[in-house]
Write a protein that holds these residues in place. Structure first.
Motif, short mmCIF file in Angstrom:
data_model
loop_
_atom_site.label_atom_id
_atom_site.label_comp_id
_atom_site.label_asym_id
_atom_site.label_seq_id
_atom_site.Cartn_x
_atom_site.Cartn_y
_atom_site.Cartn_z
N TRP A 134 -7.94 8.71 -2.98
CA TRP A 134 -6.83 8.51 -2.07
C TRP A 134 -6.48 9.84 -1.39
O TRP A 134 -6.46 10.90 -2.00
CB TRP A 134 -5.62 8.00 -2.85
CG TRP A 134 -4.37 8.15 -2.06
CD1 TRP A 134 -3.92 7.32 -1.11
CD2 TRP A 134 -3.45 9.22 -2.14
NE1 TRP A 134 -2.76 7.80 -0.58
CE2 TRP A 134 -2.45 8.97 -1.20
CE3 TRP A 134 -3.38 10.38 -2.90
CZ2 TRP A 134 -1.39 9.82 -1.00
CZ3 TRP A 134 -2.32 11.22 -2.71
CH2 TRP A 134 -1.33 10.93 -1.77
N VAL A 186 -8.29 5.31 -7.35
CA VAL A 186 -7.21 6.28 -7.33
C VAL A 186 -7.74 7.70 -7.10
O VAL A 186 -7.02 8.56 -6.62
CB VAL A 186 -6.38 6.24 -8.64
CG1 VAL A 186 -5.71 4.89 -8.80
CG2 VAL A 186 -7.22 6.56 -9.85
N GLU A 241 -8.44 -4.30 -4.89
CA GLU A 241 -8.87 -3.85 -6.22
C GLU A 241 -9.95 -2.76 -6.15
O GLU A 241 -10.08 -1.96 -7.04
CB GLU A 241 -9.38 -5.03 -7.04
CG GLU A 241 -8.28 -5.94 -7.54
CD GLU A 241 -7.29 -5.21 -8.44
OE1 GLU A 241 -7.71 -4.43 -9.31
OE2 GLU A 241 -6.08 -5.42 -8.26
N LYS A 282 -1.45 -2.06 -9.18
CA LYS A 282 -1.62 -2.20 -7.74
C LYS A 282 -0.80 -3.40 -7.26
O LYS A 282 -1.03 -4.52 -7.71
CB LYS A 282 -3.09 -2.40 -7.40
CG LYS A 282 -3.93 -1.18 -7.68
CD LYS A 282 -5.38 -1.38 -7.32
CE LYS A 282 -6.14 -0.13 -7.66
NZ LYS A 282 -7.56 -0.28 -7.55
N TYR A 322 2.27 1.75 -3.51
CA TYR A 322 1.22 2.26 -4.40
C TYR A 322 0.91 3.72 -4.10
O TYR A 322 0.77 4.54 -4.99
CB TYR A 322 -0.03 1.39 -4.23
CG TYR A 322 -1.17 1.74 -5.15
CD1 TYR A 322 -1.05 1.62 -6.53
CD2 TYR A 322 -2.39 2.18 -4.63
CE1 TYR A 322 -2.10 1.94 -7.36
CE2 TYR A 322 -3.45 2.49 -5.46
CZ TYR A 322 -3.30 2.36 -6.83
OH TYR A 322 -4.34 2.67 -7.65
N VAL A 368 -2.82 -4.44 -1.97
CA VAL A 368 -3.70 -3.31 -2.26
C VAL A 368 -4.97 -3.87 -2.88
O VAL A 368 -4.93 -4.56 -3.90
CB VAL A 368 -3.03 -2.30 -3.21
CG1 VAL A 368 -3.98 -1.18 -3.57
CG2 VAL A 368 -1.76 -1.76 -2.57
N HIS A 416 0.83 -1.20 0.00
CA HIS A 416 0.00 0.00 0.00
C HIS A 416 0.87 1.25 0.00
O HIS A 416 0.58 2.23 -0.68
CB HIS A 416 -0.91 -0.02 1.23
CG HIS A 416 -2.10 0.88 1.12
ND1 HIS A 416 -3.22 0.71 1.86
CD2 HIS A 416 -2.34 1.97 0.36
CE1 HIS A 416 -4.10 1.65 1.59
NE2 HIS A 416 -3.58 2.41 0.67
#
Length: 175
Positions: free
Chosen positions: A119, A116, A112, A106, A63, A110, A60
């Protein structure tokens, strides 16, 4: 247990001095569906402030840093500046900063369903609403309406309103 009004749910228990002289505020509160009172201490001198990262695993974090590199480039920051902000090498920034957020793969860990577009890190700002009396203003200016009781309609899978013996809609009872 009777329903607790919001203004009575949190009460300041006491204030004490921290070993280094800072004021410690003790808040007594009752968690939902529990009978025990919990006491939490807050000290502005030692409590966190600023931006806190909201990642939960190494994947995470990876990402999130990729997305942050893209977002910071869109804000007009340079490669070296982004690398310093992310605490990553410039090579990492070069790899990700020109991509679209939807192109970023990803990594493991992380989910699915994470989008994006939504965040964001947690940002704590001490005293942000101090003196604004937001709670009192909302309490007085909001029209509080009790919801009506409803239940499952087994014929079509929807929901239906519930009525009392006189044919009036029954208000929802919160226990």
């Amino acid at each position: 247990m009777p329903a607790v009004q919001l203004r009575n749910a949190v009460s300041v228990a006491s204030e004490a001095a921290h070993p280094d002289g800072a004021v410690v505020e003790r808040i007594a509160w009752v968690p939902a569906y529990q009978d025990e009172e919990t006491v939490t201490e807050f000290c502005e001198a030692t409590d966190p402030s600023g931006n806190l990262e909201s990642n939960s695993s190494a994947g995470h974090k990876e990402y999130q840093d990729r997305l942050r590199a893209i977002a910071l480039r869109q804000e007009g920051k340079e490669k070296a500046e982004i690398a310093a902000l992310l605490d990553r090498p410039v090579k990492f920034v070069e790899r990700w900063w020109r991509k679209d957020a939807h192109e970023v793969p990803k990594p493991a860990g992380v989910h699915e369903f994470l989008k994006v577009e939504f965040w964001r890190d947690i940002e704590i700002v001490r005293g942000f609403g101090a003196g604004l009396t937001i709670y009192d203003e909302i309490l007085l200016n909001t029209e509080w309406v009790q919801p009506m009781a409803n239940g499952a309609n087994f014929k079509d899978g929807g929901s239906r309103l519930k009525y009392d013996k006189e044919g009036r809609m029954r208000p929802q009872g919160n226990q």
